[in-house]
Write an enzyme that holds these catalytic residues in place. Structure first.
Site, short mmCIF file in Angstrom:
data_model
loop_
_atom_site.label_atom_id
_atom_site.label_comp_id
_atom_site.label_asym_id
_atom_site.label_seq_id
_atom_site.Cartn_x
_atom_site.Cartn_y
_atom_site.Cartn_z
N HIS A 49 0.79 -1.23 0.00
CA HIS A 49 0.00 0.00 0.00
C HIS A 49 0.82 1.28 0.00
O HIS A 49 0.26 2.38 -0.03
CB HIS A 49 -0.95 0.02 1.19
CG HIS A 49 -0.24 0.27 2.50
ND1 HIS A 49 0.53 -0.67 3.11
CD2 HIS A 49 -0.18 1.37 3.28
CE1 HIS A 49 1.03 -0.17 4.22
NE2 HIS A 49 0.62 1.07 4.35
C1 UD1 Z 1 -2.25 5.44 5.90
C2 UD1 Z 1 -0.93 5.89 6.53
C3 UD1 Z 1 0.09 4.78 6.42
C4 UD1 Z 1 -0.43 3.47 6.97
C5 UD1 Z 1 -1.74 3.16 6.23
C6 UD1 Z 1 -2.38 1.86 6.65
C7 UD1 Z 1 -0.38 8.28 6.35
C8 UD1 Z 1 0.47 9.26 5.66
N1 UD1 Z 1 -0.40 7.05 5.84
O1 UD1 Z 1 -2.02 5.25 4.51
O2 UD1 Z 1 1.25 5.15 7.15
O3 UD1 Z 1 0.51 2.46 6.77
O4 UD1 Z 1 -2.64 4.22 6.49
O5 UD1 Z 1 -3.49 1.63 5.83
O6 UD1 Z 1 -1.02 8.61 7.32
N2 UD1 Z 1 -9.43 4.82 1.80
C9 UD1 Z 1 -10.61 4.14 1.79
N3 UD1 Z 1 -11.18 3.83 2.99
C10 UD1 Z 1 -10.61 4.15 4.17
C11 UD1 Z 1 -9.40 4.86 4.17
C12 UD1 Z 1 -8.81 5.17 2.97
O7 UD1 Z 1 -11.16 3.82 0.75
O8 UD1 Z 1 -11.18 3.82 5.23
C13 UD1 Z 1 -8.81 5.13 0.50
C14 UD1 Z 1 -9.06 6.55 0.08
O9 UD1 Z 1 -9.24 6.57 -1.30
C15 UD1 Z 1 -7.75 7.25 0.42
C16 UD1 Z 1 -6.73 6.13 0.25
O10 UD1 Z 1 -7.41 4.93 0.62
O11 UD1 Z 1 -7.48 8.34 -0.41
C17 UD1 Z 1 -5.54 6.31 1.15
O12 UD1 Z 1 -5.93 6.53 2.51
P1 UD1 Z 1 -5.03 7.45 3.48
O13 UD1 Z 1 -5.60 7.49 4.84
O14 UD1 Z 1 -4.75 8.75 2.81
O15 UD1 Z 1 -3.63 6.71 3.49
P2 UD1 Z 1 -3.22 5.18 3.49
O16 UD1 Z 1 -2.65 4.88 2.16
O17 UD1 Z 1 -4.30 4.29 4.01
#
Ligand code: UD1
Length: 381
Positions: free
Chosen positions: A219
């Site tokens: 991820h």
């Molecule tokens: C975040 C953390 C990362 C951690 C990871 C675990 C930061 C910078 N990154 O990354 O360190 O390892 O979480 O998962 O804080 N999304 C969904 N549903 C959700 C959450 C996210 O669909 O419940 C999708 C959204 O499109 C979002 C993307 O996933 O834009 C990324 O989510 P985000 O919270 O920005 O970062 P992660 O890649 O999950």
């Protein structure tokens, strides 16, 4: 003599790895009569599979406050959390704010508390990858600079902090709260077959798994946001799967790149089971019995080390060097031929067995609580 709690402590969570870390800390704080504890959720992760399931399986109490910030760029997310949290902390000041890990919620909360002169404890302090292209590295550096009490998972973290000018008296080695959760969950981990069936595994896949399987998670933006990089990694997985069936738990970020670029054909063919994000107890159950893991997650690097499962990390660096020096982890980067070669080497040799690092003993959260109490006493709170 009164039995009223003496100290008010707020704990912050936002994203999936935070939940695993905060669970034992909340339990230890809430069972200690000296603390009045609130759990504040930023809402960074909100999907049922990324959020609710973890609260349920890890028996984390429902958050007292949810800021519901949702997704966005790193800056948007950080700014929204700061705005929401400032109101909450200003209205009702705790004696201490506890933040864990390195996600955007961790940094945003530490910044707000520092501005309001609320003391901050950072659990999992001092980890450094040296790679500032990772948003988490910036989060770690700034959170540690602002924290008053810095609690570490491995000894090298203290060396990093002292090099950056943190006073030794602010730092304590407590071990790894993520491993507290792992140990507490092993008995309840879901059976492999049940998890695979729940995610639609074919009879042929269930048969293939009898020969063993690998567990895959990816991820990191550097691996999954660029379709060419992700395509190369998926092609390597496809090659590896000819010899070893793979269970690939696909993060929403990764799923989005696969869908937008037609990459799913690379992992079709029946020897790779792509699932939605797994529950914690499903992931632990699968990891525990895997022949190997292929991952770019910090948590999986640590969990596989604690479980003695060989881990191929699709990164050039790690902020958790003890998983390499003592554990089962090998850093191979994202070049497909290196990932293939690492899996081939594990197939031949069985891979590194490693040993469980010092103080990854399931009792880290109790040490966290003792250090928080000692800090507050010293402060005269
Ligand atoms: C975040 C953390 C990362 C951690 C990871 C675990 C930061 C910078 N990154 O990354 O360190 O390892 O979480 O998962 O804080 N999304 C969904 N549903 C959700 C959450 C996210 O669909 O419940 C999708 C959204 O499109 C979002 C993307 O996933 O834009 C990324 O989510 P985000 O919270 O920005 O970062 P992660 O890649 O999950």
């Amino acid at each position: 003599m009164t039995n009223a709690p003496r100290w008010r402590v707020d704990c912050i969570v936002g994203a999936r790895p935070n939940f695993v870390k905060i669970a034992p800390i909340m339990r230890a704080l809430r069972s200690d009569g000296r603390f009045d504890v609130r759990l504040i959720h930023t809402g960074q992760h909100y999907d049922v599979a990324m959020n609710d399931v973890f609260f349920q399986e890890l028996a984390i109490p429902a958050p007292d406050i949810n800021l519901e910030v949702g997704s966005g760029t790193n800056t948007e997310q950080t700014a929204r959390i700061m705005l929401g949290l400032e109101g909450v902390l200003a209205a009702d000041r705790p004696d201490m704010l506890v933040v864990v890990g390195d996600v955007n919620s961790t940094l945003a909360a530490a910044l707000v508390a520092a501005k309001l002169l609320v003391a901050v404890t950072h659990v999992e302090a001092g980890l450094r990858s040296g790679d500032r292209t990772m948003p988490e590295e910036v989060n770690r550096l700034v959170t540690d600079r602002l924290a008053d009490l810095l609690l570490t998972t491995e000894r090298e973290a203290e060396v990093n902090l002292i090099r950056e000018g943190i006073a030794p008296g602010q730092i304590a080695f407590v071990g790894n709260v993520m491993i507290d959760s792992l140990r507490a969950s092993l008995e309840r981990a879901r059976p492999v077959r049940e998890t695979l069936e729940a995610h639609g595994a074919s009879a042929a896949f269930l048969d293939a798994v009898k020969e063993g399987y690998g567990f895959v998670t990816l991820h990191r933006p550097s691996n999954v946001d660029d379709p060419a990089t992700l395509g190369g990694i998926l092609a390597a997985l496809s090659d590896i799967s000819r010899d070893l069936a793979l269970v690939f738990a696909v993060h929403p970020r990764t799923r989005a790149t696969i869908a937008a670029n037609g990459l799913s054909t690379l992992i079709e063919g029946g020897r790779i089971l792509a699932t939605p994000p797994l529950s914690y107890l499903q992931a632990v159950g699968l990891m525990r019995e895997a022949k190997l893991a292929i991952t770019d997650s910090g948590g999986v690097q640590e969990e596989t080390t604690a479980l003695g499962v060989p881990c191929i990390t699709v990164r050039d660096n790690t902020e958790r060097p003890i998983t390499v020096s003592e554990g089962t982890n090998a850093l191979v980067g994202s070049a497909p031929e290196r990932i293939r070669a690492a899996a081939g080497e594990i197939a031949r040799s069985g891979g590194k067995r490693g040993r469980v690092p010092e103080m990854w003993d399931g009792k880290a959260a109790l040490r966290v609580v003792e250090h928080v109490a000692a800090f507050l006493l010293r402060r005269g709170c």
